[in-house]
Design an enzyme around this catalytic site. Sequence first.
Site, PDB file in Angstrom:
ATOM      1  N   ASP A  24       0.828  -1.209   0.000  1.00 53.82           N
ATOM      2  CA  ASP A  24       0.000   0.000   0.000  1.00 53.82           C
ATOM      3  C   ASP A  24       0.866   1.264   0.000  1.00 53.82           C
ATOM      4  O   ASP A  24       1.989   1.249   0.490  1.00 53.82           O
ATOM      5  CB  ASP A  24      -0.916  -0.037   1.237  1.00 53.82           C
ATOM      6  CG  ASP A  24      -2.108   0.888   1.088  1.00 53.82           C
ATOM      7  OD1 ASP A  24      -2.369   1.379  -0.032  1.00 53.82           O
ATOM      8  OD2 ASP A  24      -2.787   1.131   2.110  1.00 53.82           O
ATOM      9  N   ASN A  72     -10.871  -2.554  -5.757  1.00 57.68           N
ATOM     10  CA  ASN A  72     -10.076  -1.604  -6.541  1.00 57.68           C
ATOM     11  C   ASN A  72     -10.684  -1.275  -7.912  1.00 57.68           C
ATOM     12  O   ASN A  72     -10.305  -0.290  -8.539  1.00 57.68           O
ATOM     13  CB  ASN A  72      -8.629  -2.093  -6.711  1.00 57.68           C
ATOM     14  CG  ASN A  72      -7.794  -2.006  -5.451  1.00 57.68           C
ATOM     15  OD1 ASN A  72      -6.896  -2.810  -5.211  1.00 57.68           O
ATOM     16  ND2 ASN A  72      -8.063  -1.014  -4.598  1.00 57.68           N
TER      17      ASN A  72
HETATM   18  C1  IPE Z   1      -5.467  -2.809  -0.393  1.00 63.13           C
HETATM   19  O1  IPE Z   1      -5.102  -1.476  -0.552  1.00 63.13           O
HETATM   20  C2  IPE Z   1      -5.437  -3.497  -1.735  1.00 63.13           C
HETATM   21  C3  IPE Z   1      -4.108  -3.684  -2.320  1.00 63.13           C
HETATM   22  C4  IPE Z   1      -2.967  -3.404  -1.739  1.00 63.13           C
HETATM   23  C5  IPE Z   1      -4.103  -4.251  -3.647  1.00 63.13           C
HETATM   24  P1  IPE Z   1      -6.190  -0.335  -0.709  1.00 63.13           P
HETATM   25  O2  IPE Z   1      -5.464   0.946  -0.808  1.00 63.13           O
HETATM   26  O3  IPE Z   1      -7.126  -0.664  -1.814  1.00 63.13           O
HETATM   27  O4  IPE Z   1      -6.981  -0.450   0.665  1.00 63.13           O
HETATM   28  P2  IPE Z   1      -7.892   0.611   1.417  1.00 63.13           P
HETATM   29  O5  IPE Z   1      -8.939   1.048   0.445  1.00 63.13           O
HETATM   30  O6  IPE Z   1      -7.008   1.728   1.826  1.00 63.13           O
HETATM   31  O7  IPE Z   1      -8.446  -0.133   2.590  1.00 63.13           O
HETATM   32  C1  IPE Z   2      -1.477   0.182  -3.415  1.00 62.96           C
HETATM   33  O1  IPE Z   2      -1.248   1.556  -3.432  1.00 62.96           O
HETATM   34  C2  IPE Z   2      -1.661  -0.385  -4.800  1.00 62.96           C
HETATM   35  C3  IPE Z   2      -3.037  -0.790  -5.113  1.00 62.96           C
HETATM   36  C4  IPE Z   2      -4.048  -0.759  -4.291  1.00 62.96           C
HETATM   37  C5  IPE Z   2      -3.291  -1.268  -6.460  1.00 62.96           C
HETATM   38  P1  IPE Z   2      -2.445   2.582  -3.464  1.00 62.96           P
HETATM   39  O2  IPE Z   2      -2.782   2.897  -4.870  1.00 62.96           O
HETATM   40  O3  IPE Z   2      -3.582   2.098  -2.640  1.00 62.96           O
HETATM   41  O4  IPE Z   2      -1.773   3.847  -2.780  1.00 62.96           O
HETATM   42  P2  IPE Z   2      -2.468   4.873  -1.779  1.00 62.96           P
HETATM   43  O5  IPE Z   2      -3.050   4.071  -0.651  1.00 62.96           O
HETATM   44  O6  IPE Z   2      -3.533   5.579  -2.556  1.00 62.96           O
HETATM   45  O7  IPE Z   2      -1.364   5.764  -1.349  1.00 62.96           O
HETATM   46 MG    MG Z   3      -4.091   2.332  -0.673  1.00 69.44          MG
END
Ligand code: IPE
Ligand code: IPE
Ligand code: MG
Length: 251
Positions: A24, A72
């Site tokens: 994340d 996502n």
């Molecule tokens: C969790 O991250 C999913 C992945 C790392 C693929 P998100 O960024 O989607 O999670 P939330 O929405 O902050 O809980």
């Molecule tokens: C994790 O990084 C990757 C995926 C969920 C695909 P994020 O895209 O969630 O990054 P933040 O949480 O917005 O910083």
């Molecule tokens: Mg995230």
Amino acid sequence: MSETLETLPSTDRKVPQHVAIIMDGNGRWARKQGLPRIEGHRRGAESVKRALNAARDFGVRYLTLYAFSVENWNRPKEEVDGLMKLLERFLVDQHKELMKRKIRLRVVGRYRELPVRIQELLQRAEADTSDFKDQTLALALNYGSRTEVVDAMQAIARAAQAGTLDPEKLDYETLRSYLYTKDMPDPDLVIRTSGEYRLSNFLMLQAAYAEIYTTSVFWPEFTEAHFKAALDDYAARERRYGKTAEQLQNA
Ligand code: IPE
Ligand code: IPE
Ligand code: MG
């Protein structure tokens, strides 16, 4: 714990067999640099390669990476399309590498809802690497624990209806055999980057007794050294599985 064991480097003592990572913070990393979010995802793919090397170097046999959740899909179309493009490129690039390094690839998630080209690449990589035993890379793609349980329940209900499964004999081991992760051990350690403290629908059954480690580091900045720090932290934990510390000392 004996003195000799205490003086050994901690990772020699207790290496998790299976590490699962909630990767994340790509978006926030990019924003911090004044870059578009997709650049964070691109850099995140580099961290994936580092994590795979680290797992091998430190003797972690199973590495599961949460790459795309069922939730996502709710992101802007431009970002979802960008992520799928990066995934496609990663799979094309890594095919040879996985073969060369004898790493088995597994997909966990509803992969039939992914773009067809990606399904083909995943199927080919899974088939070509299926005999490798030493190291497994599992990609959680279009993954969600609740969806996984629903898929398992549907299959179980069908088997019960067909008379091949006796509802009275349904136990956790049977349920487990219907999960996407049926041929992998449960994760011992779940790492989440970017300073968040939640599971976000990731391996909720499998991680029932996993140790959880969080770090404020954004995923694109996650290096072998951060991986090592998580393993060291894990090595110092005591997993009690409901028992008392005294019971474990006497065992
Ligand atoms: C969790 O991250 C999913 C992945 C790392 C693929 P998100 O960024 O989607 O999670 P939330 O929405 O902050 O809980
Ligand atoms: C994790 O990084 C990757 C995926 C969920 C695909 P994020 O895209 O969630 O990054 P933040 O949480 O917005 O910083
Ligand atoms: Mg995230």
